[in-house]
Design a protein around this motif. Structure first.
Motif, mmCIF file in Angstrom:
data_model
loop_
_atom_site.group_PDB
_atom_site.id
_atom_site.type_symbol
_atom_site.label_atom_id
_atom_site.label_comp_id
_atom_site.label_asym_id
_atom_site.label_seq_id
_atom_site.Cartn_x
_atom_site.Cartn_y
_atom_site.Cartn_z
ATOM 1 N N VAL A 129 40.633 -23.832 27.673
ATOM 2 C CA VAL A 129 39.443 -24.229 26.920
ATOM 3 C C VAL A 129 38.967 -23.055 26.060
ATOM 4 O O VAL A 129 38.666 -21.971 26.565
ATOM 5 C CB VAL A 129 38.297 -24.715 27.834
ATOM 6 C CG1 VAL A 129 37.154 -25.266 26.985
ATOM 7 C CG2 VAL A 129 38.793 -25.791 28.795
ATOM 8 N N ASP A 130 38.926 -23.315 24.766
ATOM 9 C CA ASP A 130 38.362 -22.360 23.815
ATOM 10 C C ASP A 130 36.845 -22.546 23.864
ATOM 11 O O ASP A 130 36.314 -23.597 23.500
ATOM 12 C CB ASP A 130 38.934 -22.674 22.431
ATOM 13 C CG ASP A 130 38.371 -21.787 21.334
ATOM 14 O OD1 ASP A 130 37.193 -21.414 21.414
ATOM 15 O OD2 ASP A 130 39.110 -21.514 20.374
ATOM 16 N N GLU A 131 36.155 -21.505 24.340
ATOM 17 C CA GLU A 131 34.714 -21.633 24.648
ATOM 18 C C GLU A 131 33.848 -20.760 23.743
ATOM 19 O O GLU A 131 32.830 -20.205 24.185
ATOM 20 C CB GLU A 131 34.498 -21.273 26.127
ATOM 21 C CG GLU A 131 35.284 -22.189 27.069
ATOM 22 C CD GLU A 131 35.134 -21.852 28.562
ATOM 23 O OE1 GLU A 131 34.645 -20.752 28.871
ATOM 24 O OE2 GLU A 131 35.514 -22.695 29.388
ATOM 25 N N VAL A 132 34.222 -20.624 22.479
ATOM 26 C CA VAL A 132 33.469 -19.698 21.615
ATOM 27 C C VAL A 132 32.060 -20.168 21.272
ATOM 28 O O VAL A 132 31.241 -19.359 20.862
ATOM 29 C CB VAL A 132 34.207 -19.338 20.294
ATOM 30 C CG1 VAL A 132 35.439 -18.502 20.552
ATOM 31 C CG2 VAL A 132 34.526 -20.559 19.472
ATOM 32 N N TYR A 133 31.789 -21.459 21.429
ATOM 33 C CA TYR A 133 30.445 -21.956 21.075
ATOM 34 C C TYR A 133 29.647 -22.283 22.331
ATOM 35 O O TYR A 133 30.123 -22.989 23.212
ATOM 36 C CB TYR A 133 30.542 -23.224 20.215
ATOM 37 C CG TYR A 133 31.308 -22.988 18.944
ATOM 38 C CD1 TYR A 133 30.730 -22.307 17.881
ATOM 39 C CD2 TYR A 133 32.617 -23.433 18.813
ATOM 40 C CE1 TYR A 133 31.437 -22.075 16.719
ATOM 41 C CE2 TYR A 133 33.337 -23.204 17.644
ATOM 42 C CZ TYR A 133 32.740 -22.529 16.608
ATOM 43 O OH TYR A 133 33.438 -22.290 15.454
ATOM 44 N N LEU A 134 28.420 -21.795 22.355
ATOM 45 C CA LEU A 134 27.533 -22.017 23.504
ATOM 46 C C LEU A 134 26.304 -22.780 23.023
ATOM 47 O O LEU A 134 25.797 -22.483 21.940
ATOM 48 C CB LEU A 134 27.107 -20.640 24.038
ATOM 49 C CG LEU A 134 26.354 -20.569 25.356
ATOM 50 C CD1 LEU A 134 27.293 -20.923 26.512
ATOM 51 C CD2 LEU A 134 25.795 -19.149 25.570
ATOM 52 N N ALA B 69 38.946 -14.560 19.529
ATOM 53 C CA ALA B 69 39.417 -15.729 20.274
ATOM 54 C C ALA B 69 40.738 -16.221 19.695
ATOM 55 O O ALA B 69 41.550 -16.823 20.399
ATOM 56 C CB ALA B 69 38.368 -16.834 20.225
ATOM 57 N N THR B 70 40.961 -15.935 18.421
ATOM 58 C CA THR B 70 42.244 -16.285 17.815
ATOM 59 C C THR B 70 43.367 -15.589 18.585
ATOM 60 O O THR B 70 44.392 -16.213 18.907
ATOM 61 C CB THR B 70 42.295 -15.791 16.345
ATOM 62 O OG1 THR B 70 41.082 -16.144 15.701
ATOM 63 C CG2 THR B 70 43.468 -16.367 15.611
ATOM 64 N N GLY B 71 43.160 -14.314 18.888
ATOM 65 C CA GLY B 71 44.153 -13.569 19.648
ATOM 66 C C GLY B 71 44.267 -14.087 21.073
ATOM 67 O O GLY B 71 45.363 -14.123 21.656
HETATM 68 C C1 LIG Z 1 36.985 -22.881 18.187
HETATM 69 C C2 LIG Z 1 37.289 -21.562 17.573
HETATM 70 N N1 LIG Z 1 38.050 -20.688 18.213
HETATM 71 C C3 LIG Z 1 38.332 -19.489 17.699
HETATM 72 C C4 LIG Z 1 37.849 -19.124 16.457
HETATM 73 C C5 LIG Z 1 38.181 -17.779 15.922
HETATM 74 O O1 LIG Z 1 37.404 -16.854 16.580
HETATM 75 P P1 LIG Z 1 37.598 -15.296 16.447
HETATM 76 O O2 LIG Z 1 36.833 -14.858 15.245
HETATM 77 O O3 LIG Z 1 37.013 -14.782 17.698
HETATM 78 O O4 LIG Z 1 39.038 -15.024 16.336
HETATM 79 C C6 LIG Z 1 37.061 -20.005 15.741
HETATM 80 C C7 LIG Z 1 36.567 -19.649 14.392
HETATM 81 O O5 LIG Z 1 36.178 -20.474 13.609
HETATM 82 C C8 LIG Z 1 36.772 -21.254 16.313
HETATM 83 O O6 LIG Z 1 36.003 -22.145 15.676
#
Ligand SMILES: Cc1ncc(COP(=O)(O)O)c(C=O)c1O
Length: 372
Positions: free
Chosen positions: A191-196, A89-91
């Motif tokens: 929207v950064d949606e990495v948490y569900l 998600a960083t990328g």
């Molecule tokens: C909100 C959020 N986005 C992205 C990331 C990074 O995710 P990824 O490991 O998929 O790059 C994190 C990691 O802590 C995060 O908390």
């Protein structure tokens, strides 16, 4: 180009490998490769059969069709063509921000949240306003504040749903209000949606299911417990996907054949991963809430079955010094709240393995007794 240091990452880079009881992370306890292979009930046989036939070339540049098809299923109406694979998600966040933000643009970012969402736009020359979250409102931002912040030239609104570090979910009605405001000025909403929310994923609504100018970023790092495979994605409309393609070619080629295959395999076994993680999250939430009740120096707005939390600690000491001493004396790792500009708090990742959580909390309490 100047950019601020990434507070949380810099903290973790220095300290995380020194921890015995790491209750700082926001990933739901990562799976071993064996656990991943066990998902399909045949020790990954079909996975390896396929892998062994693969040439280790660049593979599918944007992600394999199988990967894109699996990801597209997570949304109501997103074509697989409009999924672009990224390095986590960083990328994904970086790609979207790099492609969209220009000097002088006005950007509004939820604050605090994931630091990329405000410091990358700043580094690109944008004028960034913080949309603050408030503990007294259950860590929600106030829609009235957004009305004050939004301008005719607002290009982008950045949110993190659920929020890191608080674990708060922005519900559908609230997101709809954000979208309605964004539409008045034609702004994009990333929207950064990495948490569900693992107790009930239906509580979550993706921005791309609400808004054509929405951008969802996501990955397999948090909810899916495999950050080591470094696979994420953007989901958007086709116009944005085309724009992102152009910038993506300059910043990455692909995520690698092996990573793509493993990501696809994990997504195909999504139900099993979510069930493993639902049990882990609910079990640990109970341990955590019992601890909060018994610990007079801690209070928290409980996260909504999301794998990060932001308790307040009653500590008459600089919070970073406290966390360093806690680590050195008790082996317990937290993230000090000053890394989110909120020094009264700490990020506590209660979705560690159960024994690490129990022992970590026990030692944290013991350590807190020094102030009684
Ligand atoms: C909100 C959020 N986005 C992205 C990331 C990074 O995710 P990824 O490991 O998929 O790059 C994190 C990691 O802590 C995060 O908390």
């Amino acid at each position: 180009m100047k950019i601020a240091g990434f507070g949380v990452e810099e903290w973790l880079n220095v300290w995380e490998k020194k921890a015995t009881y790491d209750i700082a992370q926001s990933t739901i306890s990562s799976m071993t490769m064996q656990e991943v292979l066990d998902l399909d009930g045949e020790n990954g046989k079909s996975f390896y059969d396929l892998l062994n036939k693969q040439k280790m070339n660049y593979g599918w540049i944007e992600g394999s069709p199988e990967f894109k098809a699996e990801v597209a299923k997570l949304y109501k109406n997103i074509s697989p063509d409009n999924i672009l694979q990224t390095n986590g998600a960083t990328g994904a966040n970086h790609l979207a921000l790099y492609a969209l933000v220009e000097p002088g643009d006005h950007v509004i970012s939820e604050y605090p949240s994931y630091q990329q969402l405000y410091d990358i736009p700043k580094s690109l020359g944008a004028d960034v306003d913080y949309w603050h979250i408030h503990e007294e409102d259950g860590w929600y931002p106030d829609i009235e504040e957004l009305k004050q912040l939004i301008r005719p030239n607002t290009k982008l609104i950045c949110l993190n749903n659920a929020n890191n570090p608080t674990g708060t979910i922005l519900d559908r009605d609230f997101l709809q209000q954000v979208v309605d405001l964004a539409k008045t000025v034609g702004a994009y909403v990333l929207v950064d949606e990495v948490y569900l929310p693992l107790d009930d994923p239906s509580k979550f609504t993706s921005i791309v299911d609400l808004y054509d100018k929405g951008i969802a970023t996501n990955s397999l790092s948090k909810t899916y417990s495999v950050p080591g495979i470094r696979v994420g994605w953007t989901a958007t409309n086709s116009e944005l996907a085309d724009l992102f393609r152009k910038y993506r070619d300059y910043t990455m080629i692909c995520c690698g054949v092996f990573n793509d295959m493993l990501a696809t395999y994990v997504l195909r076994n999504r139900d099993k991963v979510l069930e493993r993680n639902r049990q882990l999250v609910l079990n640990n939430l109970k341990i955590y809430s019992d601890w909060i009740e018994s610990e007079p120096r801690a209070s928290v707005i409980m996260p909504q079955a999301v794998s990060t939390s932001f308790p307040k600690l009653d500590v008459p000491e600089d919070i970073e010094q406290f966390c360093i001493r806690l680590l050195k004396e008790e082996g317990v790792l937290l993230v000090p709240g000053n890394r989110f500009d909120m020094p009264g708090h700490v990020r506590l990742g209660y979705c560690a393995q159960e024994d690490a959580l129990r022992e970590g909390l026990k030692r944290l309490s013991k350590f807190l007794r020094q102030y009684d």
